[in-house]
Scaffold this active site. Structure first.
Site, PDB file in Angstrom:
ATOM      1  CG  HIS A   1      -0.518   9.288   0.937  1.00  0.00           C
ATOM      2  ND1 HIS A   1      -0.183  10.245   0.020  1.00  0.00           N
ATOM      3  CD2 HIS A   1       0.350   9.450   1.971  1.00  0.00           C
ATOM      4  CE1 HIS A   1       0.850  10.957   0.474  1.00  0.00           C
ATOM      5  NE2 HIS A   1       1.185  10.487   1.658  1.00  0.00           N
TER       6      HIS A   1
ATOM      7  CG  ASP B   1       0.991   9.492   9.024  1.00  0.00           C
ATOM      8  OD1 ASP B   1       0.906  10.551   9.686  1.00  0.00           O
ATOM      9  OD2 ASP B   1       1.737   9.378   8.039  1.00  0.00           O
TER      10      ASP B   1
ATOM     11  CG  ASP C   1       2.975  14.423   9.956  1.00  0.00           C
ATOM     12  OD1 ASP C   1       2.301  13.397  10.113  1.00  0.00           O
ATOM     13  OD2 ASP C   1       3.634  14.656   8.919  1.00  0.00           O
TER      14      ASP C   1
ATOM     15  CD  GLU D   1       7.221  11.568   7.390  1.00  0.00           C
ATOM     16  OE1 GLU D   1       6.364  10.736   7.075  1.00  0.00           O
ATOM     17  OE2 GLU D   1       7.016  12.793   7.317  1.00  0.00           O
TER      18      GLU D   1
HETATM   19  N1  GLY Z   1       1.038  12.548   7.334  1.00  0.00           N
HETATM   20  C1  GLY Z   1       1.713  12.681   6.125  1.00  0.00           C
HETATM   21  C2  GLY Z   1       3.135  12.582   6.310  1.00  0.00           C
HETATM   22  O1  GLY Z   1       3.591  11.969   7.252  1.00  0.00           O
HETATM   23  O2  GLY Z   1       3.896  13.163   5.585  1.00  0.00           O
HETATM   24 MN    MN Z   2       2.558  11.671   9.042  1.00  0.00          MN
HETATM   25 MN    MN Z   3       4.979  13.559   7.826  1.00  0.00          MN
END
Ligand code: GLY
Ligand code: MN
Ligand code: MN
Length: 430
Positions: A246, A263, A274, A384
């Site tokens: 983060h 990100d 996202d 992700e």
């Molecule tokens: N942007 C935060 C996540 O990918 O969870």
């Molecule tokens: Mn993200």
């Molecule tokens: Mn995410």
């Protein structure tokens, strides 16, 4: 807020779904978020409570929805309490919403001013036994700040101690998890804007630039395209900063030979996109970067195929950890022999992959929903995979937003460049 009109039909439909879930003789109360003090006479930019927006479409502070489906007087079955506009307030802060506008946006016919709440609630309670109150149950929120929902719980406990109080969150979670076609279109649009910002970055990035310059380009493209801004603090992490999951300080210089992990996601009409991409600062991956990138892309593709109805994020995660083990071995991070000898409580893959493959997405970037929930058509989740090799100063994450359907998953970000060669070509041609 800048976005085209959302049909009040969506919000009316959402309230019908809520009414159908509430037991007889219930009153549901949903408060708006408080304005958060910044300093002096300033507040942080206001963000509406997502449950309240979902049920009303109203984006204004000091708003409250009271739903009382069994009330004999139809006028009291849905009431929206709002701040009363006054000249002094409007001189400083601009026009506040009038009742006619609120009716038009939400479809709610009874709009009252906030100072009428205490009198009206006292009239409603005699027809009902139970209050359902919308409180935030996100397990990651550990805030010490007293919130408007908790103040409401305290007020009701004091004023009506013999009424029952129940959690509204399980009902709101169930409703918000499955998106209506109109919501899916809005998220698609948020994804498109996010894609434009990425393509802008590919043209812009050069060695020597600072991470915050890239952030400024993302913000520029978001606002220019009607997004309200970022759906969350963007991560613009060059070199080893990418290993901090983060990292949001975005203050370092992007150096020749490093990669840049982004990100980022636009917030459009209050819905989030996202996305994560990792790109070479100088426009070309070196051999090792390319190996690690292709391993991540491989896991991404295989993980996305697992995102089908009937499974859960928890089950997908277990399969993804196995995929990563294979890739880690191929990358020489540890051997099959090491896996056979590992402590099952502390598997080796966790050193390089320590987060979840997915979360729900919607009005909140980490939207409501439990990772054990069974996936159903209409849900949107992220895909992700990431790899973080601290000893090599390398971190790569790729992330797209995926719609669960009756059949194959639909990738809402399939048009955003992802292949290493495609990224290199776009960076070369700028
Ligand atoms: N942007 C935060 C996540 O990918 O969870
Ligand atoms: Mn993200
Ligand atoms: Mn995410």
């Amino acid at each position: 807020m800048i976005y085209p009109h959302i049909s009040k039909h969506l919000f009316e439909q959402n309230r019908i779904k809520l009414n159908n879930k509430l037991p007889k003789q219930s009153i549901a109360i949903i408060t708006s978020n408080d304005e958060m003090p910044r300093n002096g006479d300033q507040f942080f930019p206001f963000r509406q409570n997502s449950d309240l927006f979902y049920l009303t479409g109203i984006y204004q502070e000091k708003t409250m929805l009271v739903v009382c489906p069994d009330h004999p007087n139809a006028r009291f079955r849905e009431i929206l309490f709002m701040v009363k506009p006054n000249k002094e307030m409007e001189t400083w802060h601009g026009l506040k919403m009038q009742k006619a506008e609120a009716i038009n946006i939400s479809g709610i016919k009874t709009i009252l001013w906030e100072d009428e709440f205490e009198k009206i609630i006292a009239e409603l309670v005699s027809f009902n036994n139970t209050f359902f109150i919308s409180t935030c149950e996100n397990s990651k929120v550990a805030s010490k700040i007293e919130t408007s929902d908790l103040r409401m719980v305290e007020y009701l406990s004091r004023r009506f101690p013999l009424h029952r109080k129940e959690r509204l969150a399980p009902i709101m979670t169930e409703l918000r998890l499955k998106k209506e076609p109109e919501e899916i279109n809005i998220i698609r649009h948020a994804c498109q804007i996010t894609g434009k910002a990425f393509e802008r970055t590919l043209k812009f990035l050069k060695p020597g630039m600072y991470e915050y310059e890239v952030e400024a380009e993302l913000t520029h493209e978001f606002l220019k395209n009607g997004a309200s801004g970022h759906a969350y603090y963007p991560i613009v992490a060059s070199g080893e900063n990418a290993c901090f999951l983060h990292y949001v300080t975005n203050k370092n210089q992007c150096k020749d030979g490093e990669m840049l992990l982004l990100d980022f996601g636009a917030e459009y009409a209050n819905y989030a996109a996202d996305c994560s991409r990792t790109i070479p600062v100088n426009g070309r991956f070196n051999k090792r970067q390319r190996e690690i990138y292709d391993a991540t892309l491989n896991v991404f593709r295989k993980s996305r195929q697992l995102m089908v109805k009937g499974t859960s994020i928890t089950l997908i995660q277990k399969q993804v950890c196995k995929l990563w083990e294979e890739e880690h071995v191929k990358l020489g991070l540890y051997s099959m022999e090491d896996i056979r000898n590992q402590d099952p409580e502390e598997p080796l893959y966790q050193k390089y992959y320590m987060h979840s493959i997915s979360h729900f997405l919607g009005l909140d970037v980490h939207d409501v929903g439990n990772k054990n929930s069974i996936l159903e058509p209409g849900m949107i989740i992220t895909c992700e995979p990431g790899i973080y090799i601290r000893e090599e100063g390398v971190g790569i994450r790729l992330e797209n937003d995926i719609l669960i359907t009756q059949a194959e998953p639909i990738d809402l970000m399939q048009n955003i460049p992802l292949e290493a060669e495609e990224i290199e070509n776009l960076m070369k041609s700028s």
